[in-house]
Design a protein around this motif. Structure first.
Motif, PDB file in Angstrom:
ATOM      1  N   ALA A  16       0.841  -1.200   0.000  1.00  0.00           N
ATOM      2  CA  ALA A  16       0.000   0.000   0.000  1.00  0.00           C
ATOM      3  C   ALA A  16       0.872   1.246   0.000  1.00  0.00           C
ATOM      4  O   ALA A  16       1.992   1.234   0.513  1.00  0.00           O
ATOM      5  CB  ALA A  16      -0.915   0.005   1.230  1.00  0.00           C
ATOM      6  N   ILE A  17       0.334   2.308  -0.605  1.00  0.00           N
ATOM      7  CA  ILE A  17       1.043   3.590  -0.660  1.00  0.00           C
ATOM      8  C   ILE A  17       0.268   4.581   0.190  1.00  0.00           C
ATOM      9  O   ILE A  17      -0.952   4.702   0.054  1.00  0.00           O
ATOM     10  CB  ILE A  17       1.120   4.103  -2.118  1.00  0.00           C
ATOM     11  N   GLY A  18       0.981   5.280   1.063  1.00  0.00           N
ATOM     12  CA  GLY A  18       0.330   6.265   1.919  1.00  0.00           C
ATOM     13  C   GLY A  18      -0.196   7.445   1.124  1.00  0.00           C
ATOM     14  O   GLY A  18       0.231   7.680  -0.009  1.00  0.00           O
ATOM     15  N   GLU A  19      -1.103   8.177   1.730  1.00  0.00           N
ATOM     16  CA  GLU A  19      -1.652   9.363   1.079  1.00  0.00           C
ATOM     17  C   GLU A  19      -0.531  10.352   0.764  1.00  0.00           C
ATOM     18  O   GLU A  19       0.353  10.566   1.591  1.00  0.00           O
ATOM     19  CB  GLU A  19      -2.665  10.011   2.018  1.00  0.00           C
ATOM     20  N   ARG A  20      -0.579  10.950  -0.440  1.00  0.00           N
ATOM     21  CA  ARG A  20       0.503  11.851  -0.858  1.00  0.00           C
ATOM     22  C   ARG A  20       0.113  13.303  -0.692  1.00  0.00           C
ATOM     23  O   ARG A  20      -1.007  13.688  -1.030  1.00  0.00           O
ATOM     24  CB  ARG A  20       0.804  11.623  -2.335  1.00  0.00           C
ATOM     25  N   ARG A  21       1.065  14.098  -0.227  1.00  0.00           N
ATOM     26  CA  ARG A  21       0.860  15.556  -0.184  1.00  0.00           C
ATOM     27  C   ARG A  21       0.891  16.122  -1.590  1.00  0.00           C
ATOM     28  O   ARG A  21       0.161  17.028  -1.930  1.00  0.00           O
ATOM     29  CB  ARG A  21       2.002  16.220   0.596  1.00  0.00           C
ATOM     30  N   ASN A  22       1.787  15.617  -2.401  1.00  0.00           N
ATOM     31  CA  ASN A  22       1.863  16.013  -3.809  1.00  0.00           C
ATOM     32  C   ASN A  22       2.658  14.955  -4.544  1.00  0.00           C
ATOM     33  O   ASN A  22       3.216  14.038  -3.945  1.00  0.00           O
ATOM     34  CB  ASN A  22       2.476  17.408  -3.995  1.00  0.00           C
ATOM     35  N   LEU A  23       2.659  15.069  -5.861  1.00  0.00           N
ATOM     36  CA  LEU A  23       3.283  14.052  -6.690  1.00  0.00           C
ATOM     37  C   LEU A  23       3.824  14.738  -7.937  1.00  0.00           C
ATOM     38  O   LEU A  23       3.101  15.467  -8.610  1.00  0.00           O
ATOM     39  CB  LEU A  23       2.217  13.019  -7.069  1.00  0.00           C
ATOM     40  N   LEU A  24       5.095  14.546  -8.201  1.00  0.00           N
ATOM     41  CA  LEU A  24       5.692  15.162  -9.390  1.00  0.00           C
ATOM     42  C   LEU A  24       5.817  14.144 -10.513  1.00  0.00           C
ATOM     43  O   LEU A  24       6.091  12.977 -10.278  1.00  0.00           O
ATOM     44  CB  LEU A  24       7.085  15.709  -9.073  1.00  0.00           C
ATOM     45  N   TYR A  25       5.654  14.661 -11.721  1.00  0.00           N
ATOM     46  CA  TYR A  25       5.770  13.824 -12.913  1.00  0.00           C
ATOM     47  C   TYR A  25       6.910  14.318 -13.785  1.00  0.00           C
ATOM     48  O   TYR A  25       7.114  15.522 -13.922  1.00  0.00           O
ATOM     49  CB  TYR A  25       4.489  13.917 -13.753  1.00  0.00           C
ATOM     50  N   ARG A  26       7.610  13.387 -14.365  1.00  0.00           N
ATOM     51  CA  ARG A  26       8.509  13.724 -15.464  1.00  0.00           C
ATOM     52  C   ARG A  26       7.677  13.479 -16.693  1.00  0.00           C
ATOM     53  O   ARG A  26       7.130  12.406 -16.863  1.00  0.00           O
ATOM     54  CB  ARG A  26       9.698  12.759 -15.537  1.00  0.00           C
ATOM     55  N   SER A  27       7.586  14.474 -17.543  1.00  0.00           N
ATOM     56  CA  SER A  27       6.679  14.259 -18.658  1.00  0.00           C
ATOM     57  C   SER A  27       7.193  14.868 -19.940  1.00  0.00           C
ATOM     58  O   SER A  27       7.992  15.788 -19.944  1.00  0.00           O
ATOM     59  CB  SER A  27       5.309  14.852 -18.318  1.00  0.00           C
ATOM     60  N   ASP A  28       6.718  14.340 -21.018  1.00  0.00           N
ATOM     61  CA  ASP A  28       6.901  14.983 -22.310  1.00  0.00           C
ATOM     62  C   ASP A  28       5.533  15.027 -22.974  1.00  0.00           C
ATOM     63  O   ASP A  28       4.522  14.745 -22.337  1.00  0.00           O
ATOM     64  CB  ASP A  28       7.969  14.274 -23.151  1.00  0.00           C
ATOM     65  N   GLN A  29       5.530  15.373 -24.249  1.00  0.00           N
ATOM     66  CA  GLN A  29       4.285  15.540 -24.984  1.00  0.00           C
ATOM     67  C   GLN A  29       3.398  14.292 -24.953  1.00  0.00           C
ATOM     68  O   GLN A  29       2.195  14.370 -25.044  1.00  0.00           O
ATOM     69  CB  GLN A  29       4.672  15.807 -26.418  1.00  0.00           C
ATOM     70  N   PHE A  30       4.021  13.129 -24.870  1.00  0.00           N
ATOM     71  CA  PHE A  30       3.279  11.891 -25.085  1.00  0.00           C
ATOM     72  C   PHE A  30       2.944  11.131 -23.820  1.00  0.00           C
ATOM     73  O   PHE A  30       1.917  10.486 -23.714  1.00  0.00           O
ATOM     74  CB  PHE A  30       4.054  10.987 -26.042  1.00  0.00           C
TER      75      PHE A  30
ATOM     76  N   SER B  19       3.524  10.753 -19.293  1.00  0.00           N
ATOM     77  CA  SER B  19       4.128  11.265 -18.081  1.00  0.00           C
ATOM     78  C   SER B  19       4.260  10.139 -17.079  1.00  0.00           C
ATOM     79  O   SER B  19       3.485   9.189 -17.066  1.00  0.00           O
ATOM     80  CB  SER B  19       3.337  12.441 -17.519  1.00  0.00           C
ATOM     81  N   LYS B  20       5.294  10.256 -16.274  1.00  0.00           N
ATOM     82  CA  LYS B  20       5.649   9.192 -15.344  1.00  0.00           C
ATOM     83  C   LYS B  20       5.862   9.819 -13.990  1.00  0.00           C
ATOM     84  O   LYS B  20       6.605  10.789 -13.868  1.00  0.00           O
ATOM     85  CB  LYS B  20       6.972   8.568 -15.828  1.00  0.00           C
ATOM     86  N   LEU B  21       5.202   9.277 -12.995  1.00  0.00           N
ATOM     87  CA  LEU B  21       5.409   9.847 -11.677  1.00  0.00           C
ATOM     88  C   LEU B  21       6.799   9.487 -11.176  1.00  0.00           C
ATOM     89  O   LEU B  21       7.358   8.458 -11.540  1.00  0.00           O
ATOM     90  CB  LEU B  21       4.341   9.332 -10.716  1.00  0.00           C
ATOM     91  N   PHE B  22       7.400  10.346 -10.402  1.00  0.00           N
ATOM     92  CA  PHE B  22       8.742   9.995  -9.934  1.00  0.00           C
ATOM     93  C   PHE B  22       9.078  10.452  -8.525  1.00  0.00           C
ATOM     94  O   PHE B  22       9.968   9.884  -7.913  1.00  0.00           O
ATOM     95  CB  PHE B  22       9.813  10.440 -10.937  1.00  0.00           C
ATOM     96  N   ALA B  23       8.405  11.444  -7.987  1.00  0.00           N
ATOM     97  CA  ALA B  23       8.730  11.852  -6.615  1.00  0.00           C
ATOM     98  C   ALA B  23       7.470  12.367  -5.926  1.00  0.00           C
ATOM     99  O   ALA B  23       6.622  12.986  -6.556  1.00  0.00           O
ATOM    100  CB  ALA B  23       9.819  12.924  -6.610  1.00  0.00           C
TER     101      ALA B  23
END
Ligand SMILES: Nc1nc2c(ncn2[C@@H]2O[C@H](COP(=O)(O)OP(=O)(O)O)[C@@H](O)[C@H]2O)c(=O)[nH]1
Ligand SMILES: [Mg+2]
Ligand SMILES: [Zn+2]
Length: 313
Positions: free
Chosen positions: A73-87, A89-93
């Motif tokens: 299980a993953i705890g509730e997140r305060r925020n989530l950053l994505y590395r993304s391009d035009q096509f 996006s991937k969450l990473f931090a």
């Protein structure tokens, strides 16, 4: 170390019970988890097929052996950053408070990247901190300072440092701003990011070796995101090669609000749905005409508006 938590973890291990920890590194579907209360890091896999875990996530896991586990299980997140391009996006931090943007007097830093980093920080509710490193390079200092004046005027904090030349002073200044917060680092190569990490995290290199062994990433040692705990509390997240995040899935409303100098004017455009590009009676464009807003900032806004309109959703 928290003795009670350690004891509980030891008892739970044999029982296959649920344990808690923080994800400190990610490589593909492999994650390294630091158990709450200390102890050896575990190499973990997510239970489901899709890996949706980010560095900085608080997780529940079950250990499957002394050094391996399954994230359940993953705890509730305060925020989530994505590395993304035009096509894609991937969450990473996840669960960040601040963005530390490392610039230097030389080589010349990109103001476009700085502007984008500030927008990403604003849009993700991260506090931006700008470091101007290498102030010992005196010949390049006046120009670098002048280029940052605009950002100081917008209210952003600029810390002038010489991480290599005056390490003790740099450490104290940084500790004051980083203590107790989760901070993600960003910088073009050559600005002194690695020097800064090594100053703050004395065993950073050993930690990196440990992580790359545990994640079996071999020669890809520089490509994964990792979290370093700061000795005085808080953490630094380093994601080598990463310069942009979270801009492609911004909405227009988020984008205009990510420019602090636009905010007080947004209600004053003639049209309620003004795009601030060429509309008559636009309060932003009027502020450019009389010098209250820098044209370069509106140009960055217009460029980002164009980019988000190109995203394949
Ligand atoms: N003059 C000067 N050079 C520095 C300073 N900090 C780092 N450097 C040098 O800048 C170069 C790039 O540093 P590095 O940490 O590898 O940058 P990174 O690419 O951002 O990780 C190295 O040669 C460092 O020794 C500083 O405060 N002053
Ligand atoms: Mg580096
Ligand atoms: Zn407008």
């Amino acid at each position: 170390m928290n003795r009670r938590a350690t004891k509980a973890a030891g008892a739970a291990k044999s029982a296959g019970a649920t344990l808690h920890g923080v994800v400190i590194a990610a490589h593909g579907r492999h994650y390294l988890v630091a158990p709450d209360g200390g102890g050896a890091h575990l190499q973990c896999f997510p239970r489901g097929k899709k890996s949706e875990v980010a560095v900085g996530d608080r997780v529940e896991y079950q250990s499957t052996s002394a050094d391996q586990g399954v994230i359940v299980a993953i705890g509730e997140r305060r925020n989530l950053l994505y590395r993304s391009d035009q096509f894609k996006s991937k969450l990473f931090a996840a669960n960040l408070d601040q963005l530390l943007i490392v610039l230097a007097t030389e080589p010349h830093f990109s103001e476009d990247l700085l502007g984008r980093a500030l927008v990403a920080a604003e849009a993700n509710d991260l506090k931006p901190l700008i470091v101007l490193n290498k102030i010992d390079v005196e010949a390049a200092l006046p120009l670098a300072r002048a280029r940052l004046e605009r950002y100081r005027a917008l209210g952003y904090t600029v810390l002038e440092l010489s991480v290599k030349g005056r390490p003790q002073e740099a450490r104290e200044t940084l500790a004051e701003h980083l203590h107790g917060h989760q901070t993600i680092l960003l910088g073009q190569s050559g600005m002194g990011k690695s020097t800064l990490v090594n100053l703050l995290i004395p065993d950073a290199e050993a930690a990196t070796r440990e992580i790359s062994t545990a994640l079996n990433s071999g020669r890809h040692t520089t490509t994964f995101t990792r979290l370093y705990r700061l000795p005085e509390g808080g953490a630094l997240i380093d994601s080598p090669g990463f310069q942009e995040f979270g801009l492609y899935h911004l909405t227009e409303g988020k984008l205009e609000r990510a420019f602090p100098e636009f905010r007080p004017l947004l209600a004053h455009c003639r049209f309620y749905n003004c795009h601030h590009l060429h509309e008559p009676g636009c309060a932003i464009l009027e502020a450019i005409d009389d010098g209250r807003i820098a044209p370069e900032r509106q140009a960055l806004y217009a460029q980002l508006m164009h980019e988000i309109s190109q995203v394949v959703r």
